[in-house]
Enzyme design. Structure first.
Site, PDB file in Angstrom:
ATOM      1  N   TYR A   1     -20.578  -4.689  -7.028  1.00  0.00           N
ATOM      2  CA  TYR A   1     -20.200  -5.265  -5.729  1.00  0.00           C
ATOM      3  C   TYR A   1     -21.263  -6.246  -5.229  1.00  0.00           C
ATOM      4  CZ  TYR A   1     -17.065  -1.331  -4.215  1.00  0.00           C
ATOM      5  OH  TYR A   1     -16.081  -0.408  -4.052  1.00  0.00           O
TER       6      TYR A   1
ATOM      7  N   LYS B   1     -23.935  -9.008   5.552  1.00  0.00           N
ATOM      8  CA  LYS B   1     -23.311  -9.586   4.360  1.00  0.00           C
ATOM      9  C   LYS B   1     -22.023 -10.316   4.734  1.00  0.00           C
ATOM     10  CE  LYS B   1     -20.194  -7.713   2.486  1.00  0.00           C
ATOM     11  NZ  LYS B   1     -20.130  -6.573   1.583  1.00  0.00           N
TER      12      LYS B   1
ATOM     13  N   CYS C   1     -25.289  -0.214   6.600  1.00  0.00           N
ATOM     14  CA  CYS C   1     -24.103  -1.038   6.879  1.00  0.00           C
ATOM     15  C   CYS C   1     -24.376  -2.062   7.966  1.00  0.00           C
ATOM     16  CB  CYS C   1     -22.928  -0.141   7.280  1.00  0.00           C
ATOM     17  SG  CYS C   1     -21.509  -1.083   7.829  1.00  0.00           S
TER      18      CYS C   1
ATOM     19  N   GLU D   1     -20.800 -10.231  -4.885  1.00  0.00           N
ATOM     20  CA  GLU D   1     -20.662 -10.763  -3.522  1.00  0.00           C
ATOM     21  C   GLU D   1     -21.749 -11.797  -3.235  1.00  0.00           C
ATOM     22  OE1 GLU D   1     -18.414  -7.061  -1.281  1.00  0.00           O
ATOM     23  OE2 GLU D   1     -20.557  -7.256  -0.986  1.00  0.00           O
TER      24      GLU D   1
ATOM     25  N   HIS E   1       7.442 -15.159   5.375  1.00  0.00           N
ATOM     26  CA  HIS E   1       7.391 -16.428   4.667  1.00  0.00           C
ATOM     27  C   HIS E   1       6.901 -17.552   5.567  1.00  0.00           C
ATOM     28  CE1 HIS E   1       8.521 -19.268   1.581  1.00  0.00           C
ATOM     29  NE2 HIS E   1       9.136 -19.988   2.490  1.00  0.00           N
TER      30      HIS E   1
ATOM     31  N   CYS F   1     -23.094  -4.202   4.970  1.00  0.00           N
ATOM     32  CA  CYS F   1     -21.761  -4.760   5.251  1.00  0.00           C
ATOM     33  C   CYS F   1     -21.748  -5.844   6.331  1.00  0.00           C
ATOM     34  CB  CYS F   1     -20.810  -3.656   5.711  1.00  0.00           C
ATOM     35  SG  CYS F   1     -21.032  -2.093   4.880  1.00  0.00           S
TER      36      CYS F   1
ATOM     37  N   GLU G   1       3.580 -12.258   0.673  1.00  0.00           N
ATOM     38  CA  GLU G   1       5.012 -11.971   0.522  1.00  0.00           C
ATOM     39  C   GLU G   1       5.350 -11.621  -0.930  1.00  0.00           C
ATOM     40  OE1 GLU G   1       7.893 -15.318   0.861  1.00  0.00           O
ATOM     41  OE2 GLU G   1       6.123 -16.576   1.109  1.00  0.00           O
TER      42      GLU G   1
HETATM   43  P1  NDP Z   1     -23.166  -0.873  -8.562  1.00  0.00           P
HETATM   44  O1  NDP Z   1     -23.540   0.466  -9.079  1.00  0.00           O
HETATM   45  O2  NDP Z   1     -21.784  -1.147  -8.149  1.00  0.00           O
HETATM   46  O3  NDP Z   1     -23.582  -1.982  -9.618  1.00  0.00           O
HETATM   47  C1  NDP Z   1     -24.835  -1.999 -10.237  1.00  0.00           C
HETATM   48  C2  NDP Z   1     -24.794  -3.063 -11.303  1.00  0.00           C
HETATM   49  O4  NDP Z   1     -26.075  -3.202 -11.883  1.00  0.00           O
HETATM   50  C3  NDP Z   1     -23.841  -2.715 -12.424  1.00  0.00           C
HETATM   51  O5  NDP Z   1     -23.225  -3.912 -12.846  1.00  0.00           O
HETATM   52  C4  NDP Z   1     -24.778  -2.151 -13.493  1.00  0.00           C
HETATM   53  O6  NDP Z   1     -24.301  -2.336 -14.802  1.00  0.00           O
HETATM   54  C5  NDP Z   1     -25.989  -3.005 -13.275  1.00  0.00           C
HETATM   55  N1  NDP Z   1     -27.237  -2.371 -13.704  1.00  0.00           N
HETATM   56  C6  NDP Z   1     -27.669  -1.125 -13.420  1.00  0.00           C
HETATM   57  N2  NDP Z   1     -28.879  -0.908 -13.981  1.00  0.00           N
HETATM   58  C7  NDP Z   1     -29.214  -2.051 -14.630  1.00  0.00           C
HETATM   59  C8  NDP Z   1     -30.324  -2.451 -15.404  1.00  0.00           C
HETATM   60  N3  NDP Z   1     -31.341  -1.641 -15.619  1.00  0.00           N
HETATM   61  N4  NDP Z   1     -30.325  -3.696 -15.931  1.00  0.00           N
HETATM   62  C9  NDP Z   1     -29.276  -4.523 -15.724  1.00  0.00           C
HETATM   63  N5  NDP Z   1     -28.202  -4.203 -15.001  1.00  0.00           N
HETATM   64  C10 NDP Z   1     -28.160  -2.973 -14.454  1.00  0.00           C
HETATM   65  O7  NDP Z   1     -24.202  -1.110  -7.397  1.00  0.00           O
HETATM   66  P2  NDP Z   1     -24.293  -2.156  -6.220  1.00  0.00           P
HETATM   67  O8  NDP Z   1     -25.739  -2.204  -5.937  1.00  0.00           O
HETATM   68  O9  NDP Z   1     -23.576  -3.431  -6.527  1.00  0.00           O
HETATM   69  O10 NDP Z   1     -23.499  -1.434  -5.059  1.00  0.00           O
HETATM   70  C11 NDP Z   1     -23.852  -0.095  -4.679  1.00  0.00           C
HETATM   71  C12 NDP Z   1     -22.736   0.546  -3.930  1.00  0.00           C
HETATM   72  O11 NDP Z   1     -22.683  -0.017  -2.639  1.00  0.00           O
HETATM   73  C13 NDP Z   1     -21.355   0.333  -4.519  1.00  0.00           C
HETATM   74  O12 NDP Z   1     -21.046   1.300  -5.472  1.00  0.00           O
HETATM   75  C14 NDP Z   1     -20.481   0.413  -3.324  1.00  0.00           C
HETATM   76  O13 NDP Z   1     -20.080   1.733  -3.145  1.00  0.00           O
HETATM   77  C15 NDP Z   1     -21.355  -0.024  -2.186  1.00  0.00           C
HETATM   78  N6  NDP Z   1     -21.007  -1.384  -1.745  1.00  0.00           N
HETATM   79  C16 NDP Z   1     -19.764  -1.635  -1.255  1.00  0.00           C
HETATM   80  C17 NDP Z   1     -19.413  -2.897  -0.848  1.00  0.00           C
HETATM   81  C18 NDP Z   1     -18.034  -3.154  -0.336  1.00  0.00           C
HETATM   82  O14 NDP Z   1     -17.322  -2.206  -0.054  1.00  0.00           O
HETATM   83  N7  NDP Z   1     -17.605  -4.407  -0.242  1.00  0.00           N
HETATM   84  C19 NDP Z   1     -20.363  -4.008  -0.914  1.00  0.00           C
HETATM   85  C20 NDP Z   1     -21.624  -3.647  -1.467  1.00  0.00           C
HETATM   86  C21 NDP Z   1     -21.919  -2.375  -1.859  1.00  0.00           C
HETATM   87  P3  NDP Z   1     -23.240  -1.320 -15.490  1.00  0.00           P
HETATM   88  O15 NDP Z   1     -21.893  -1.682 -14.951  1.00  0.00           O
HETATM   89  O16 NDP Z   1     -23.377  -1.621 -16.941  1.00  0.00           O
HETATM   90  O17 NDP Z   1     -23.685   0.052 -15.132  1.00  0.00           O
END
Ligand code: NDP
Length: 484
Positions: free
Chosen positions: A177, A51, A43, A181, A467, A48, A472
């Site tokens: 995410y 980022k 983080c 982002e 407002h 976080c 709101e």
């Molecule tokens: P996520 O698991 O949210 O997303 C991974 C993405 O990659 C999905 O869209 C998935 O597709 C895709 N994917 C996985 N494997 C492959 C592959 N082999 N080829 C192509 N696409 C693939 O992971 P993130 O890395 O984005 O985030 C990890 C965690 O970190 C989150 O779950 C969250 O908890 C935390 N986080 C929180 C944030 C916040 O609170 N603002 C910010 C950043 C991270 P599919 O959907 O089809 O599985």
């Protein structure tokens, strides 16, 4: 004091581990903590915090033209990545120092070394064996690349903050995410962004209507978002690949062919150009490919299974509601358990662990109704059920409105926001609240209190609007948009 070297040995200096160590030590326990990377964890150092600072940096770009619409005589500025990155690094050094100071101040002994479990009460750290009555594993997770040839040419989110220069053309793979982002951040910083997501819509698991609006707004800001698309092949670009562009994306083709052969670095990846062939038949050349394809728990070579700790299919440590593993003296919290992978949740789990183990007050972690935000542009704040989840559970009413907010509409911008409440027909409780808007992360923290308290739609309605604000609308939506 017992026969052990410590009452508590924490492995991992991220948000959860540091909080648990400090709180236990403040209560009088003898505590040690081992961290083999920078103190502060994902983080603070690689997630976080940097980022969010990049989100702020990226938000100024739109500000120039908005300011002009409001009468300011300003020109578009140029973003200087090295200036920002060096400032960012100083800030991260400062924050790491704060974390160390907090641990020192609480009397926690720090080992700047990798630690692994030797038995139920013993940790191997820096070539020594240390015993502890309780061991807490809080080692977090790491980004993973897809299992494909040449995936090492791409970068992962950890690498972004130390890039020598920003890419001109970036391909982001993933729709979660991190992918969304960084697509918005990089577009805001002036990078030409293409995003491939293999599914039908980005941000799987979130409210469909919110996902749709975010995707639309991402395209509106120039992100070249391809759904149902993935990489099939990638490699270091050579003169052939840059010359033989076959894609239909004319901008990308121009970008590729506009480069001189002297720019090409055959290794690709960190500095060189990368050639990519995708499932839609297109080929493209990018300065960087960012794999935002998920994260995995850090459980490898930690001696976990050898001492009887159960590890799940995704490499996560299996724990009960008190974060206790199958070995009673060993607990685990945060991303390494792959429950709800959010910093404030890891911190909660750390505090609940201390309460359970050191204060004799067994405290399960409440993982229900956790508000969270995705820092896209615009942001998405959410708490509770999506419309789709709620509909499966019971009869609902959906109150929602989407509109152009005053501030950017005045500047002639196309940005739209969404305010949405999912309400139980039976007991009128607000089951879910979804906000897509600038500042939605800030808004949802407050709406989250009401939803967590079990507020009904009528409680929202009784609250007088502030407002003129965007939020709101959350207390002024009178008629349901639909029932289901
Ligand atoms: P996520 O698991 O949210 O997303 C991974 C993405 O990659 C999905 O869209 C998935 O597709 C895709 N994917 C996985 N494997 C492959 C592959 N082999 N080829 C192509 N696409 C693939 O992971 P993130 O890395 O984005 O985030 C990890 C965690 O970190 C989150 O779950 C969250 O908890 C935390 N986080 C929180 C944030 C916040 O609170 N603002 C910010 C950043 C991270 P599919 O959907 O089809 O599985």
């Amino acid at each position: 004091m017992s026969d052990f070297d410590y009452d508590l040995f924490v492995i991992g200096g991220g948000s959860g581990g540091v909080r648990a160590a400090r709180v236990a030590a403040a209560g009088g326990a003898k505590v040690a903590l081992a961290e083999d990377n920078r103190m502060g964890g994902t983080c603070v150092i690689r997630g976080c915090v940097p980022k969010k600072l990049m989100v702020f940096a990226s938000s100024y770009r739109e500000g120039f033209s908005e300011a002009r619409a409001y009468g300011w005589d300003v020109q578009d500025g140029e973003f200087k990545w090295p200036v920002f990155r060096d400032h960012l690094n100083k800030e991260l050094d400062r924050l790491e120092g704060v974390y160390r100071k907090l641990l020192d101040g609480s009397g926690v002994e720090i080992f700047d070394a990798r630690a692994k479990l030797a038995d139920a009460h013993t940790v191997e750290v820096g070539g020594e064996k240390k015993t502890a009555k309780h061991i807490l594993v809080a080692t977090g997770g790491h980004p993973v690349r897809p299992d494909m040839a040449n995936a090492h040419l791409g970068i992962v989110s950890d690498d972004i903050f130390s890039l020598d220069k920003l890419p001109e053309k970036l391909l982001i793979v993933g729709g979660g995410y991190i992918a969304c982002e960084f697509a918005c951040i990089m577009a805001g910083l002036g990078v030409e962004v293409t995003q491939y997501y293999r599914g039908a819509q980005i941000l799987r698991g979130f409210d469909d209507e919110a996902r749709g609006l975010i995707a639309e707004m991402m395209r509106e800001q120039g992100i070249n978002l391809h759904l149902g698309t993935n990489i099939v092949e990638m490699g270091a670009a050579d003169a052939d690949h840059t010359a033989s562009w076959t894609g239909t994306d004319s901008d990308a083709a121009m970008g590729a062919s506009a480069r001189s052969a002297g720019d090409l670095v055959p290794e690709g990846g960190k500095g060189g150009l990368i050639w990519v062939k995708s499932t839609n038949g297109q080929e493209g050349v990018y300065d960087q490919v960012l794999f935002a394809t998920g994260r995995s728990p850090n459980t490898r070579d930690m001696g976990l299974e050898e001492i009887g700790i159960e590890v799940g299919r995704r490499g996560e440590i299996m724990v009960d509601e008190y974060s206790q593993t199958a070995v009673p003296s060993v607990y685990a919290i945060g991303d390494v358990t792959n429950r709800v992978n959010l910093t404030p949740v890891a911190i909660r789990e750390g505090m609940a662990f201390v309460e359970t183990v050191f204060n004799g007050n067994p405290t399960p972690v409440d993982h229900d109704l956790i508000p969270s935000a995705v820092f896209t542009t615009p942001e998405y704040g959410t708490v509770g059920l999506t419309e789709e989840e709620a509909r499966e559970q019971e009869e609902i009413e959906v109150y929602c409105t989407s509109f152009r907010p005053m501030q950017t509409a005045f500047a002639g911008k196309p940005w739209r926001v969404l305010m949405k409440l999912v309400v139980s027909k039976a007991n009128r409780k607000v089951l879910g609240c979804h906000i897509v808007a600038p500042g939605a992360g800030e808004m949802i923290q407050l709406a989250g209190i009401a939803v967590k308290m079990g507020a009904t739609k009528e409680d929202f309605d009784r609250t007088v609007a502030v407002h003129p604000t965007m939020s709101e609308e959350i207390v002024t939506m009178r008629e349901p948009m639909r029932t289901a």
